[in-house]
Motif scaffolding. Structure first.
Motif, PDB file in Angstrom:
ATOM      1  N   LYS A 285      -0.658  10.061   7.081  1.00  0.00           N
ATOM      2  CA  LYS A 285      -2.105   9.988   6.894  1.00  0.00           C
ATOM      3  C   LYS A 285      -2.442   9.487   5.506  1.00  0.00           C
ATOM      4  O   LYS A 285      -3.332   8.636   5.335  1.00  0.00           O
TER       5      LYS A 285
ATOM      6  N   TYR B 216       3.216  14.115   9.078  1.00  0.00           N
ATOM      7  CA  TYR B 216       1.851  13.731   9.453  1.00  0.00           C
ATOM      8  C   TYR B 216       0.989  13.515   8.216  1.00  0.00           C
ATOM      9  O   TYR B 216       0.243  12.525   8.121  1.00  0.00           O
TER      10      TYR B 216
ATOM     11  N   LYS C 203      -1.670   5.843   5.337  1.00  0.00           N
ATOM     12  CA  LYS C 203      -2.696   5.088   6.060  1.00  0.00           C
ATOM     13  C   LYS C 203      -3.969   4.973   5.238  1.00  0.00           C
ATOM     14  O   LYS C 203      -4.589   3.897   5.153  1.00  0.00           O
ATOM     15  N   GLN C 204      -4.374   6.080   4.608  1.00  0.00           N
ATOM     16  CA  GLN C 204      -5.579   6.039   3.762  1.00  0.00           C
ATOM     17  C   GLN C 204      -5.378   5.116   2.580  1.00  0.00           C
ATOM     18  O   GLN C 204      -6.295   4.373   2.199  1.00  0.00           O
TER      19      GLN C 204
END
Length: 306
Positions: free
Chosen positions: A207, A203, A210-211
């Motif tokens: 994340k 996760y 994605k950032q």
């Protein structure tokens, strides 16, 4: 009563007071049901028959006080023979007995016992001794009872030890089972924690990716919208054109246009047009003026040298 089955003649005909004499009847089995119906018959004589064994329900004849089983072919007594707790006199002369059942120790009222002429176990034969008179038969009863009680006690101790060993083994198995279950629970707990940590790392990685993607996309969007400000912002102070350069550019452009016009008027069919005629005339005048100006410069230069 028939010789084979023990029925026919009623047992009551053989009952004399409390004594029932069934000796020399060629019996192959004991009529237990008929005997049970005669509780007054406390003295039973079954000697000199063809009895090989006694049925287990024979031990229900607990009213017997004196029992004569001599001169049969008995190979063993019922395991629960000790239920005949009222038995005081027991004659087992001349049978085929090797051992006695452990329950024999329960015959606490036994006062007289004859085991002669049996292929007894050597230890039991030594304990029983001879039964040649009343005294010896009474001693045989006492010694055999003590011997059988010792055997019963030893078997009870062995049974207790076996039971204790089984209990300890069961406790050990239960402890091992509990330890195994605890180990399995700990293993499942650790696997669950590892799985949770792995999912958390995935996760966090997703994340972060994605950032990073959003940051990169935003940066590319800013660069696409403002390319001039980002790439040429520092250039205007260094390349800002001055007023003289602008005028020079305009003059060069005008000169270029004039040259193009002169060339068109000189070299193309447009030279006959009124505009081109004027342009050609002006061109020739300018050329002549420049030549005169050059001649004048040469003269001045020559005078200055002199």
């Amino acid at each position: 009563m028939s010789r084979g089955g023990g029925k026919g003649l009623s047992l009551k005909d053989k009952l004399d007071g409390n004594e029932l004499d069934l000796s020399l009847c060629d019996l192959n089995e004991v009529p237990v049901r008929e005997l049970a119906a005669l509780p007054k018959a406390t003295i039973l004589d079954l000697s000199c028959n063809n009895l090989i064994s006694l049925p287990s329900d024979f031990c229900s004849l607990m009213h017997l006080v004196k029992l004569d089983l001599s001169k049969n072919r008995l190979q063993q007594l019922p395991l629960d023979f000790g239920r005949l707790v009222n038995l005081q006199h027991l004659d087992l002369l001349n049978n085929r007995l090797v051992t006695l059942p452990v329950s024999f120790a329960q015959l606490k009222n036994l006062k007289w016992l004859d085991l002669k002429d049996n292929p007894l176990d050597p230890v039991l034969a030594k304990v029983a001794g001879d039964c040649l008179d009343e005294k010896q038969c009474k001693q045989a009863a006492v010694k055999v009872l003590q011997h059988m009680k010792a055997i019963q006690s030893e078997q009870d101790r062995q049974r207790q030890r076996k039971l204790q060993a089984e209990r300890e083994m069961e406790k050990k198995r239960e402890a091992e089972q509990r330890a195994k279950e605890a180990q399995e629970r700990e293993l499942r707990k650790r696997e669950k924690a590892e799985e949770k940590e792995r999912r958390r790392r995935e996760y966090d990685a997703q994340k972060a990716a994605k950032q990073e993607m959003e940051k990169k996309t935003k940066k590319e969007t800013v660069q696409t919208r403002k390319p001039a400000s980002s790439s040429r912002a520092p250039q205007p102070p260094r390349h800002k054109p001055s007023w003289s350069r602008s005028v020079l550019r305009v003059l060069l452009f005008v000169l270029f246009c004039i040259l193009c016009t002169v060339a068109a008027c000189k070299l193309t069919e447009l030279q006959r047009q009124p505009l081109c005629v004027s342009v050609n005339t002006l061109y020739e005048d300018v050329v002549a003026a420049l030549q005169n100006h050059k001649t004048l410069q040469n003269m001045l230069q020559h005078n200055s040298q002199q």
